[in-house]
Motif scaffolding. Structure first.
Motif, PDB file in Angstrom:
ATOM      1  N   LEU A 167       0.835  -1.200   0.000  1.00 26.97           N
ATOM      2  CA  LEU A 167       0.000   0.000   0.000  1.00 26.97           C
ATOM      3  C   LEU A 167       0.873   1.254   0.000  1.00 26.97           C
ATOM      4  CD1 LEU A 167      -2.720  -1.015   2.616  1.00 26.97           C
ATOM      5  CD2 LEU A 167      -2.943  -1.006   0.117  1.00 26.97           C
ATOM      6  N   TYR A 168       0.380   2.287  -0.677  1.00 24.13           N
ATOM      7  CA  TYR A 168       1.114   3.542  -0.805  1.00 24.13           C
ATOM      8  C   TYR A 168       0.167   4.718  -0.564  1.00 24.13           C
ATOM      9  CZ  TYR A 168       4.515   0.504  -3.044  1.00 24.13           C
ATOM     10  OH  TYR A 168       5.395  -0.520  -3.294  1.00 24.13           O
ATOM     11  N   GLN A 169       0.645   5.694   0.160  1.00 27.68           N
ATOM     12  CA  GLN A 169      -0.131   6.906   0.412  1.00 27.68           C
ATOM     13  C   GLN A 169       0.396   8.016  -0.492  1.00 27.68           C
ATOM     14  OE1 GLN A 169       0.540   8.664   4.235  1.00 27.68           O
ATOM     15  NE2 GLN A 169      -1.284   9.962   4.156  1.00 27.68           N
ATOM     16  N   VAL A 170      -0.514   8.710  -1.154  1.00 26.12           N
ATOM     17  CA  VAL A 170      -0.130   9.860  -1.979  1.00 26.12           C
ATOM     18  C   VAL A 170       0.167  11.032  -1.045  1.00 26.12           C
ATOM     19  CG1 VAL A 170      -0.876  11.494  -3.744  1.00 26.12           C
ATOM     20  CG2 VAL A 170      -1.544   9.080  -3.915  1.00 26.12           C
ATOM     21  N   VAL A 171       1.400  11.542  -1.108  1.00 29.36           N
ATOM     22  CA  VAL A 171       1.769  12.657  -0.227  1.00 29.36           C
ATOM     23  C   VAL A 171       2.017  13.955  -0.988  1.00 29.36           C
ATOM     24  CG1 VAL A 171       2.696  11.166   1.573  1.00 29.36           C
ATOM     25  CG2 VAL A 171       4.206  11.976  -0.246  1.00 29.36           C
ATOM     26  N   GLN A 196      -1.922   7.802 -16.452  1.00 29.30           N
ATOM     27  CA  GLN A 196      -2.514   9.139 -16.441  1.00 29.30           C
ATOM     28  C   GLN A 196      -3.950   9.126 -15.939  1.00 29.30           C
ATOM     29  OE1 GLN A 196      -0.712  11.967 -17.124  1.00 29.30           O
ATOM     30  NE2 GLN A 196      -2.523  12.988 -16.280  1.00 29.30           N
ATOM     31  N   ASP A 197      -4.722   8.088 -16.279  1.00 28.96           N
ATOM     32  CA  ASP A 197      -6.115   8.059 -15.836  1.00 28.96           C
ATOM     33  C   ASP A 197      -6.202   7.923 -14.316  1.00 28.96           C
ATOM     34  OD1 ASP A 197      -5.131   5.437 -16.020  1.00 28.96           O
ATOM     35  OD2 ASP A 197      -7.151   4.613 -16.134  1.00 28.96           O
ATOM     36  N   LYS A 201      -7.449  11.021 -11.200  1.00 30.39           N
ATOM     37  CA  LYS A 201      -8.482  10.745 -10.197  1.00 30.39           C
ATOM     38  C   LYS A 201      -8.004  10.939  -8.757  1.00 30.39           C
ATOM     39  CE  LYS A 201     -10.702   7.249 -13.134  1.00 30.39           C
ATOM     40  NZ  LYS A 201     -10.992   5.798 -13.279  1.00 30.39           N
ATOM     41  N   ILE A 202      -6.720  10.882  -8.537  1.00 28.51           N
ATOM     42  CA  ILE A 202      -6.225  10.865  -7.160  1.00 28.51           C
ATOM     43  C   ILE A 202      -5.871  12.253  -6.646  1.00 28.51           C
ATOM     44  CG2 ILE A 202      -5.344   8.517  -7.333  1.00 28.51           C
ATOM     45  CD1 ILE A 202      -2.563   9.640  -7.785  1.00 28.51           C
ATOM     46  N   GLY A 203      -5.803  12.359  -5.317  1.00 28.65           N
ATOM     47  CA  GLY A 203      -5.378  13.573  -4.647  1.00 28.65           C
ATOM     48  C   GLY A 203      -4.524  13.201  -3.452  1.00 28.65           C
ATOM     49  N   TYR A 215      -0.253   0.623 -10.403  1.00 28.56           N
ATOM     50  CA  TYR A 215      -0.915   1.173  -9.218  1.00 28.56           C
ATOM     51  C   TYR A 215      -2.418   1.279  -9.458  1.00 28.56           C
ATOM     52  CZ  TYR A 215       3.751   2.528  -7.623  1.00 28.56           C
ATOM     53  OH  TYR A 215       5.065   2.522  -7.230  1.00 28.56           O
ATOM     54  N   ASN A 216      -3.178   0.920  -8.425  1.00 32.73           N
ATOM     55  CA  ASN A 216      -4.627   1.023  -8.478  1.00 32.73           C
ATOM     56  C   ASN A 216      -5.130   1.733  -7.225  1.00 32.73           C
ATOM     57  OD1 ASN A 216      -5.510  -0.852 -10.888  1.00 32.73           O
ATOM     58  ND2 ASN A 216      -3.906  -1.957  -9.786  1.00 32.73           N
ATOM     59  N   ILE A 217      -6.239   2.442  -7.368  1.00 29.21           N
ATOM     60  CA  ILE A 217      -6.797   3.168  -6.227  1.00 29.21           C
ATOM     61  C   ILE A 217      -7.527   2.198  -5.307  1.00 29.21           C
ATOM     62  CG2 ILE A 217      -8.379   5.010  -5.506  1.00 29.21           C
ATOM     63  CD1 ILE A 217      -8.020   6.233  -8.303  1.00 29.21           C
TER      64      ILE A 217
END
Length: 239
Positions: A167-171, A196-197, A201-203, A215-217
């Protein structure tokens, strides 16, 4: 009619045509070998090898070393075009002396030779700037070779942080990619291989999972994290 006169005239015409053909071929050769349009700028090299921000900075540091080494090896002064201010048609020029010491100044486009662009090497002839073709080709070739090595090291480093089911957190976000925190070991790194898609979608604080080399959300975990139903420590404990 005097045949000798006719033959001499015919031979002179053949000689003149031969000279013209030679000059035409020479001109074509010179154009082919002085054409710098196909050479990549540093920014284009960064894009070609998908270098992240840290690697991009490293490449520019290495570029400076390459230029200084060129100057000291050839005992040659040169002017390196480092940046163009497009809205002002002004170029930033780095002057390197024979010992590799440099200083920066600025010149208008009208004071520079035609076809000047970023990463062009200039020299002075009769108080005018001209493009130093050999130096430009040599230095840009070395910059690209350096980029290849940096790219390999970047990939190796990031590959060690890409783990299946991790798991990875967007920082954060950069101009090159997305900064992630590996929740297994808490290491932050810049990832340039996110589709890119997904990026659209991510923040910040979104949770991603690395599965089958992409990577998947993790939408459910992201929602729980945003609603304070789960914390980072609990995320770290998940496999």
């Amino acid at each position: 009619m005097n045949l000798d006169l006719f033959n001499n005239l015919f031979n002179d015409i053949k000689k003149e045509n031969a000279i013209q053909n030679f000059m035409s071929e020479l001109s074509g050769y010179m154009k082919k070998n002085t054409n710098l349009e196909k050479l990549l700028s540093t920014d284009e090299v960064v894009k070609k090898y998908n270098l992240n921000m840290q690697a991009s900075i490293q490449l520019r540091e290495e570029r400076d070393k390459i230029i200084k080494e060129y100057c000291t090896n050839f005992s040659e002064e040169l002017y390196y075009v480092t940046y163009k201010y497009t809205d002002k048609n002004v170029y930033a020029i780095s002057k390197y002396n024979e010992k590799g010491k440099n200083s920066t100044f600025y010149l208008s486009e009208k004071d520079l030779p035609k076809n000047t662009r970023e990463d062009t090497v200039l020299k002075k002839e009769n108080d005018k700037y001209v493009i130093n073709v050999n130096a430009t080709k040599t230095i840009i070739k070395q910059i690209e070779e350096c980029a290849i090595e940096i790219s390999k090291k970047q990939e190796s480093k990031i590959n060690n942080l890409r783990k299946d089911n991790a798991l990875y957190q967007v920082v954060g976000f950069t101009s090159k990619g997305v900064t992630l925190r590996n929740l297994e070991n808490n290491i932050k790194f810049e990832e340039t291989e996110i589709k890119q898609d997904i990026k659209n979608k991510i923040g910040k604080d979104y949770i991603l999972k690395y599965i089958d080399n992409e990577y998947n959300i993790e939408e459910e975990l992201t929602e729980k994290f945003f609603n304070n139903l789960i914390n980072i420590q609990e995320l770290k404990n998940r496999k």
